[in-house]
Scaffold this active site. Sequence first.
Site, short mmCIF file in Angstrom:
data_model
loop_
_atom_site.label_atom_id
_atom_site.label_comp_id
_atom_site.label_asym_id
_atom_site.label_seq_id
_atom_site.Cartn_x
_atom_site.Cartn_y
_atom_site.Cartn_z
CE LYS A 241 2.93 0.10 5.14
NZ LYS A 241 2.36 -0.03 3.80
CD GLU B 76 -2.87 0.36 2.56
OE1 GLU B 76 -3.52 1.33 2.94
OE2 GLU B 76 -2.74 -0.69 3.22
NE ARG C 258 4.10 -8.48 11.57
CZ ARG C 258 3.74 -7.40 10.86
NH1 ARG C 258 2.70 -7.44 10.07
NH2 ARG C 258 4.41 -6.30 10.96
#
Length: 620
Positions: free
Chosen positions: A333, A88, A323
């Site tokens: 982020k 994104e 992850r």
Amino acid sequence: MVLQGNAQSKIIRMSTPTPATPPAHATKGTTAASEAVKPSNFLRQIIEHDLAAGTYAQRQWGGSPGDAAHHAAGQPDPAKIRTRFPPEPNGYLHIGHAKSICLNFGLARDYGGVCHLRFDDTNPEKEELEYVNTIMNSVRWLGFEWNGSATAPPYQASDYFDFMYRAAEYLIEAGHAYVDEQTVEQIRINRGDFGKPGVNSPFRARTPAQNLARFREMRDGRHEDGAMVLRAKIDMASPNINLRDPAIYRIRRATHHNTGDKWCIYPMYTFAHPIEDALENITHSICTLEFEDQRPFYDWLMERLTEGGLLSAPPPKQYEFARLNLTYVVTSKRKLAQLVYDHKVKGWDDPRMPTIVGLRRRGYTPEAIQLFTERIGVTKSDSWIDYSTLEGCLRETLDVCAPRAMAVLDPVKLVLTNWDAVMGAGTLDDCSAPLHPHHPELGKRSFKIGKEVWIDRTDFEETPPKGFFRLFPGNQVRLKYGHVIECTSCSKDLEGRVTEVHATLVPDTKSGSPGSDAVKVKGVITWVAVADGLTVEVRLYDRLFLEAQPDAGGKDFIEALNPNSLRVVTAFVEPSLASARADQKFQFERHGYFVADGVDHTKVKPVFNLAVGLKDSWGR
Ligand code: ATP
Ligand code: MG
């Protein structure tokens, strides 16, 4: 869900394995890692099985993303598999993304496939061009090219809005979707929870024609934001809450960076993402574990749209891996943005940041990051990787190639009191050293020695502790690549701080000259001549956080910041560093690996960053 906040979870530290074969990075170039035999993992096994079974062998590729008809009109897909990295564009990439990039691009490379870079820009509010550019640069820097060529533009999910809209109308017509006019609150309550089945919406029984009319009104801007949503019609009693008629389209008046004001309805991520994969002919859609619960909806949607002939079969499949959680940093982020905007660091590319631009400025190389992602592997269970594993990979990759240089980081002057008598007043003697101890072919560096040299303050002790072999009155040491000297005394200021160390040169002991090793010494120290040393700024970085899991359990990670994560010193370095280029890495002998800062370093004002020390000094 992610176990990111779980302080109990195991921290894994992986050190350099003893190589049976030369390490993958021993040769130069970013493809080197691919030449070594890769340890298998569950994703490789799935791909190998699919290739053997010919699962995707019949696929056609229309030359660009598209629907079933577009691909059917194309050629057999030249890519054996297709993977994708779908960021994104709402922030800078971090080390966790690097894992996903190396994984997806690495699998495509290893199995004759293609990996797509796709900007997941279906959410109109957040995207910014700045992020698009830095993401492309980071992927390229890591050594990968996307969409099968060095010049191909990345894909953008927002280019698929027309198809997504068509898919939504198809679902409505086929009785698989309906417009729900319950309030957000009613929808939430009626969804039920883990112990309680959901309740059907009163709007669920509308006919396809009614739903279609309503949906078109939504598209045409006839209703307020949030007034209604389009929902997939699946099963309100499903034990998987994600299958209880998930919302797939919402009304949102927002200008989109790509499509402007064309749309006032936008697809939800869970609806958009599988469609993006399918249009791009993705075979293996690899995501992190928190999407595991979404997989049944992914499959449901793919079945509906392939049976309807909109998308080509076989559709992509989703696979989940754990992850990356790395100690002593945060990898979100949002949290990284907070560090930047609250000025806790000096920007996204601050060398303390776990962003790809930060790691790069810190001295990390693509080879080191690729080695790291390979070493940690892929698994299906969450764990934490110790930061020292990453540092070890940097040390290993730099050790084989970084030129050596001497540097004095905490200087005190050493005066050779008999220099004038032995060597002649004002004389400077030539010294040389290999650029790399294991690569004589790289050549030598040269520097001078004279009456005055800079040494590190810690290399002198007036009263030596037990086991101290360096300079103290009466002791002999070698100035590396130079002569043996004998310490005689020191002078101090009023506070008792040493201002100068005094020693005498032991004649005929210069390194490399005949008989130079007749005098045996226990200590060898590094130094830089006052006559030709360069004055440079050195930024000594330490970990950004003092706690291994700074954001565990919802803790305020700002409180765990290390107040001493940056120390700036004025240092002296040998003259060979005058030609250092920004981004070039060196080993400062006895200190560690340093990089000429990629932003601030100039010939006039050299700046070096500590990348990593020579030894792991943490957590032992
Ligand atoms: P963040 O939580 O930092 O915002 P994100 O997952 O929302 O990250 P995206 O831009 O959506 O960021 O991620 C792009 C890809 O990177 C996704 O496929 C995601 O699975 C992967 N990714 C993100 N963080 C990690 C991580 N820590 N480890 C492995 N893969 C990751
Ligand atoms: Mg995200």
